[in-house]
Design a protein around this motif. Structure first.
Motif, PDB file in Angstrom:
ATOM      1  N   THR A  11       0.853  -1.183   0.000  1.00  0.00           N
ATOM      2  CA  THR A  11       0.000   0.000   0.000  1.00  0.00           C
ATOM      3  C   THR A  11       0.890   1.234   0.000  1.00  0.00           C
ATOM      4  OG1 THR A  11      -1.714  -1.194   1.172  1.00  0.00           O
ATOM      5  CG2 THR A  11      -1.773   1.211   1.342  1.00  0.00           C
ATOM      6  N   ARG A  12       0.460   2.270  -0.729  1.00  0.00           N
ATOM      7  CA  ARG A  12       1.247   3.499  -0.826  1.00  0.00           C
ATOM      8  C   ARG A  12       0.500   4.671  -0.199  1.00  0.00           C
ATOM      9  NH1 ARG A  12       2.894   3.132  -7.173  1.00  0.00           N
ATOM     10  NH2 ARG A  12       4.370   1.408  -6.959  1.00  0.00           N
ATOM     11  N   LEU A  13       1.245   5.489   0.517  1.00  0.00           N
ATOM     12  CA  LEU A  13       0.773   6.777   0.995  1.00  0.00           C
ATOM     13  C   LEU A  13       1.461   7.814   0.123  1.00  0.00           C
ATOM     14  CD1 LEU A  13       1.218   6.241   4.842  1.00  0.00           C
ATOM     15  CD2 LEU A  13      -0.747   5.650   3.398  1.00  0.00           C
ATOM     16  N   TYR A  14       0.685   8.637  -0.576  1.00  0.00           N
ATOM     17  CA  TYR A  14       1.255   9.546  -1.554  1.00  0.00           C
ATOM     18  C   TYR A  14       1.727  10.853  -0.925  1.00  0.00           C
ATOM     19  CZ  TYR A  14       0.411   6.398  -5.299  1.00  0.00           C
ATOM     20  OH  TYR A  14       0.490   5.309  -6.122  1.00  0.00           O
ATOM     21  N   LEU A  15       2.914  11.280  -1.336  1.00  0.00           N
ATOM     22  CA  LEU A  15       3.576  12.460  -0.792  1.00  0.00           C
ATOM     23  C   LEU A  15       3.386  13.665  -1.720  1.00  0.00           C
ATOM     24  CD1 LEU A  15       6.866  10.676   0.365  1.00  0.00           C
ATOM     25  CD2 LEU A  15       4.787  11.142   1.697  1.00  0.00           C
ATOM     26  N   ASN A  16       4.104  14.740  -1.442  1.00  0.00           N
ATOM     27  CA  ASN A  16       3.895  16.013  -2.132  1.00  0.00           C
ATOM     28  C   ASN A  16       4.310  16.045  -3.597  1.00  0.00           C
ATOM     29  OD1 ASN A  16       2.862  17.099   0.229  1.00  0.00           O
ATOM     30  ND2 ASN A  16       4.825  17.928   0.877  1.00  0.00           N
ATOM     31  N   ASP A  17       5.190  15.148  -4.041  1.00  0.00           N
ATOM     32  CA  ASP A  17       5.638  15.191  -5.433  1.00  0.00           C
ATOM     33  C   ASP A  17       4.752  14.405  -6.388  1.00  0.00           C
ATOM     34  OD1 ASP A  17       7.711  16.865  -4.721  1.00  0.00           O
ATOM     35  OD2 ASP A  17       9.223  15.285  -4.656  1.00  0.00           O
ATOM     36  N   THR A  18       3.617  13.940  -5.923  1.00  0.00           N
ATOM     37  CA  THR A  18       2.635  13.305  -6.804  1.00  0.00           C
ATOM     38  C   THR A  18       1.618  14.363  -7.210  1.00  0.00           C
ATOM     39  OG1 THR A  18       1.208  12.680  -4.957  1.00  0.00           O
ATOM     40  CG2 THR A  18       2.874  11.064  -5.661  1.00  0.00           C
ATOM     41  N   PHE A  19       0.843  14.076  -8.237  1.00  0.00           N
ATOM     42  CA  PHE A  19      -0.157  15.044  -8.692  1.00  0.00           C
ATOM     43  C   PHE A  19      -1.148  15.372  -7.581  1.00  0.00           C
ATOM     44  CE2 PHE A  19      -4.158  16.106 -10.945  1.00  0.00           C
ATOM     45  CZ  PHE A  19      -3.731  17.293 -11.514  1.00  0.00           C
ATOM     46  N   GLY A  21      -0.845  14.793  -4.393  1.00  0.00           N
ATOM     47  CA  GLY A  21      -0.117  15.379  -3.277  1.00  0.00           C
ATOM     48  C   GLY A  21       0.150  16.860  -3.495  1.00  0.00           C
ATOM     49  N   SER A  22       0.467  17.229  -4.728  1.00  0.00           N
ATOM     50  CA  SER A  22       0.715  18.645  -5.026  1.00  0.00           C
ATOM     51  C   SER A  22      -0.574  19.459  -4.915  1.00  0.00           C
ATOM     52  CB  SER A  22       1.343  18.808  -6.414  1.00  0.00           C
ATOM     53  OG  SER A  22       0.421  18.516  -7.443  1.00  0.00           O
ATOM     54  N   LEU A  23      -1.702  18.866  -5.278  1.00  0.00           N
ATOM     55  CA  LEU A  23      -2.988  19.564  -5.112  1.00  0.00           C
ATOM     56  C   LEU A  23      -3.261  19.839  -3.640  1.00  0.00           C
ATOM     57  CD1 LEU A  23      -5.349  17.665  -7.596  1.00  0.00           C
ATOM     58  CD2 LEU A  23      -4.335  19.937  -7.880  1.00  0.00           C
ATOM     59  N   PHE A  24      -3.059  18.832  -2.796  1.00  0.00           N
ATOM     60  CA  PHE A  24      -3.278  19.013  -1.364  1.00  0.00           C
ATOM     61  C   PHE A  24      -2.330  20.074  -0.806  1.00  0.00           C
ATOM     62  CE2 PHE A  24      -5.417  14.788   0.050  1.00  0.00           C
ATOM     63  CZ  PHE A  24      -6.385  14.958  -0.926  1.00  0.00           C
ATOM     64  N   LYS A  25      -1.088  20.078  -1.261  1.00  0.00           N
ATOM     65  CA  LYS A  25      -0.104  21.063  -0.807  1.00  0.00           C
ATOM     66  C   LYS A  25      -0.550  22.461  -1.230  1.00  0.00           C
ATOM     67  CE  LYS A  25       4.130  21.914   0.776  1.00  0.00           C
ATOM     68  NZ  LYS A  25       4.482  21.714   2.157  1.00  0.00           N
ATOM     69  N   ASP A  26      -0.974  22.613  -2.488  1.00  0.00           N
ATOM     70  CA  ASP A  26      -1.423  23.914  -2.987  1.00  0.00           C
ATOM     71  C   ASP A  26      -2.664  24.411  -2.254  1.00  0.00           C
ATOM     72  OD1 ASP A  26       0.684  23.927  -4.778  1.00  0.00           O
ATOM     73  OD2 ASP A  26      -0.543  23.405  -6.524  1.00  0.00           O
ATOM     74  N   LEU A  27      -3.518  23.497  -1.844  1.00  0.00           N
ATOM     75  CA  LEU A  27      -4.727  23.876  -1.099  1.00  0.00           C
ATOM     76  C   LEU A  27      -4.406  24.273   0.337  1.00  0.00           C
ATOM     77  CD1 LEU A  27      -7.273  21.117  -2.189  1.00  0.00           C
ATOM     78  CD2 LEU A  27      -7.407  23.563  -2.690  1.00  0.00           C
ATOM     79  N   GLY A  28      -3.228  23.904   0.802  1.00  0.00           N
ATOM     80  CA  GLY A  28      -2.864  24.200   2.175  1.00  0.00           C
ATOM     81  C   GLY A  28      -3.504  23.249   3.167  1.00  0.00           C
ATOM     82  N   LEU A  29      -3.901  22.065   2.688  1.00  0.00           N
ATOM     83  CA  LEU A  29      -4.464  21.072   3.598  1.00  0.00           C
ATOM     84  C   LEU A  29      -3.338  20.546   4.481  1.00  0.00           C
ATOM     85  CD1 LEU A  29      -6.790  19.015   1.226  1.00  0.00           C
ATOM     86  CD2 LEU A  29      -7.441  20.790   2.850  1.00  0.00           C
ATOM     87  N   GLY A  30      -3.515  20.641   5.762  1.00  0.00           N
ATOM     88  CA  GLY A  30      -2.502  20.148   6.684  1.00  0.00           C
ATOM     89  C   GLY A  30      -2.356  18.638   6.559  1.00  0.00           C
ATOM     90  N   ARG A  31      -1.137  18.179   6.674  1.00  0.00           N
ATOM     91  CA  ARG A  31      -0.845  16.748   6.598  1.00  0.00           C
ATOM     92  C   ARG A  31       0.118  16.393   7.708  1.00  0.00           C
ATOM     93  NH1 ARG A  31       0.607  15.116   0.589  1.00  0.00           N
ATOM     94  NH2 ARG A  31       0.155  13.087   1.454  1.00  0.00           N
ATOM     95  N   PRO A  32       0.077  15.165   8.178  1.00  0.00           N
ATOM     96  CA  PRO A  32       1.059  14.730   9.177  1.00  0.00           C
ATOM     97  C   PRO A  32       2.475  14.868   8.617  1.00  0.00           C
ATOM     98  CG  PRO A  32      -0.725  13.150   8.993  1.00  0.00           C
ATOM     99  CD  PRO A  32      -0.898  14.122   7.861  1.00  0.00           C
ATOM    100  N   ALA A  33       3.433  15.123   9.495  1.00  0.00           N
ATOM    101  CA  ALA A  33       4.817  15.369   9.069  1.00  0.00           C
ATOM    102  C   ALA A  33       5.389  14.241   8.217  1.00  0.00           C
ATOM    103  CB  ALA A  33       5.700  15.611  10.291  1.00  0.00           C
TER     104      ALA A  33
END
Length: 125
Positions: A11-19, A21-33
């Motif tokens: 199973t994969r947890l997707y990070l910021n360099d995925t499509f 993941g980048s959307l969530f980062k741009d939205l400013g959605l908080g994520r665990p460290a």
């Protein structure tokens, strides 16, 4: 937090360099460290599901569910004790859209789905 169950693979947890993941980062959605960092993904086993801990979980399935860890994870006590699961903030999403649908159209559809899920979720289940 985007997660993907894969037939024949961990199973994969997707990070910021995925499509997505980048959307969530741009939205400013908080994520665990452990998930809010550069890179593609973290692979986890059913025994490591605590790494998926987040306020909200969006998950998809690629391939045959019986050949993935989906059942082992979602039926297990570790999954059921995650805050997102206990509060009813876990959403199954379309793998083709969320993991393969890149570009403006894909982004728009993912954002629409995210907004709908986040505004209609019932805290506490």
């Amino acid at each position: 937090m985007p997660a993907r169950f894969l037939a024949g693979a961990p199973t994969r947890l997707y990070l910021n360099d995925t499509f997505v993941g980048s959307l969530f980062k741009d939205l400013g959605l908080g994520r665990p460290a452990n998930q809010d960092k550069p890179g593609f993904s973290i692979e986890i086993s059913p025994e490591q599901v605590d790494q998926a801990a987040a306020d909200v979980i969006f998950y998809s399935l690629y391939g045959d569910a019986a050949k993935s860890d989906q059942g082992k994870i979602t039926e297990g006590a570790l999954w059921k004790n995650l805050d997102a699961v206990r509060s009813g903030r876990v959403f199954r999403v379309d793998d083709n859209l969320w993991m393969l649908g890149i570009g403006y159209t894909g982004a728009g559809l993912i954002l629409d789905e995210t907004r709908k899920d986040l505004t209609t979720a019932t805290p506490g289940g």
